[in-house]
Scaffold this motif. Sequence first.
Motif, PDB file in Angstrom:
ATOM      1  N   ARG A  53       0.828  -1.205   0.000  1.00  0.00           N
ATOM      2  CA  ARG A  53       0.000   0.000   0.000  1.00  0.00           C
ATOM      3  C   ARG A  53       0.862   1.255   0.000  1.00  0.00           C
ATOM      4  O   ARG A  53       0.570   2.215  -0.728  1.00  0.00           O
ATOM      5  CB  ARG A  53      -0.922  -0.016   1.223  1.00  0.00           C
ATOM      6  N   CYS A  54       1.928   1.248   0.789  1.00  0.00           N
ATOM      7  CA  CYS A  54       2.808   2.416   0.844  1.00  0.00           C
ATOM      8  C   CYS A  54       3.470   2.663  -0.505  1.00  0.00           C
ATOM      9  O   CYS A  54       3.502   3.790  -1.002  1.00  0.00           O
ATOM     10  CB  CYS A  54       3.863   2.225   1.928  1.00  0.00           C
ATOM     11  N   ARG A  56       2.483   1.591  -3.408  1.00  0.00           N
ATOM     12  CA  ARG A  56       1.487   1.959  -4.411  1.00  0.00           C
ATOM     13  C   ARG A  56       1.133   3.435  -4.317  1.00  0.00           C
ATOM     14  O   ARG A  56       0.975   4.114  -5.329  1.00  0.00           O
ATOM     15  CB  ARG A  56       0.232   1.107  -4.241  1.00  0.00           C
TER      16      ARG A  56
END
Length: 217
Positions: A53-54, A56
Motif C-alpha cells: 500500500r505504501c 502503491r
Amino acid sequence: MFEKVRRFLAGETKRSATAPLIALHQAGRPQWTPRNYAALAQEGFASNAIGYRCVRMIAEAAGSLPWLLYDGDAEARCGLVLIAQRWMCWRDAWPEDGVISLPVAPLRAVEEIGVHGEDDSRAVIDPAHYIVDATSRPPRVLLRGSRLWPRPGRALNGISIEVEAGFGAAAADVPQPLRQAVLLLVAHFYAQRGDEPGGALPLGFGALLEPYRRVRL
C-alpha cells in the motif's frame, strides 16, 4: 577435613591435555546478493499488504506529476503526465503570436478557457472560436481565422485554461515502458532507503524513457 574444606572453597580447576591453542581465521570475500529490483519488488512489498500500500501510494504520486528528463543541465522533456488529471494553467497575457503552448502532455481535452475581468469575474470563451492541437509537443491552442483573444481585465493571472492531460484514468492506459520506469524507480528508492542521498538512477531507466523524449528539431 580442613583439606576438604579448603578444596571446596577454592573450587575445582579443569585440566586439559591439550596445549594452549591460538586459532587464526582469514576473512573471506563478501558475497553480495544481486539487486534484482523486480525480485525485490515482488518479495519486499508485493506480498506485504502494508508495504504494498505504501509503495502503491508513492507510485501513484509519482505518476500524477509531470516528468522532467534532464540530459546534463539541459531539460530534454517537459510536462509528461501519466495518469489522467485536470490542470489549471494561468497566464498574465496572451502570447504575441496568439498561439498558446500548454505545459502538460499528452493533452486529452481543453475544458475551458476563461478571461478574468478587473472585478475578478470570469468569462468563458466559446470553444468554437479556437483550435486545439493535441498532437504537438507541447500542445497548442490558437484562434480560428482572424479572431483576437479578449484582453484580460487584471494584470496578474488574468487568463485561466483548464485542461485534462494524461494517457488515461487507469494505470493500464499508460504505455508499458513508462509503467516499468515508475516501478523500476520506486523499487530503486526502496532498495536505497536509508542510504546516502544522491547517486545514479537505476540501470535501464533512461532507456525506458528514451522513446518519449522531447527533441527539438
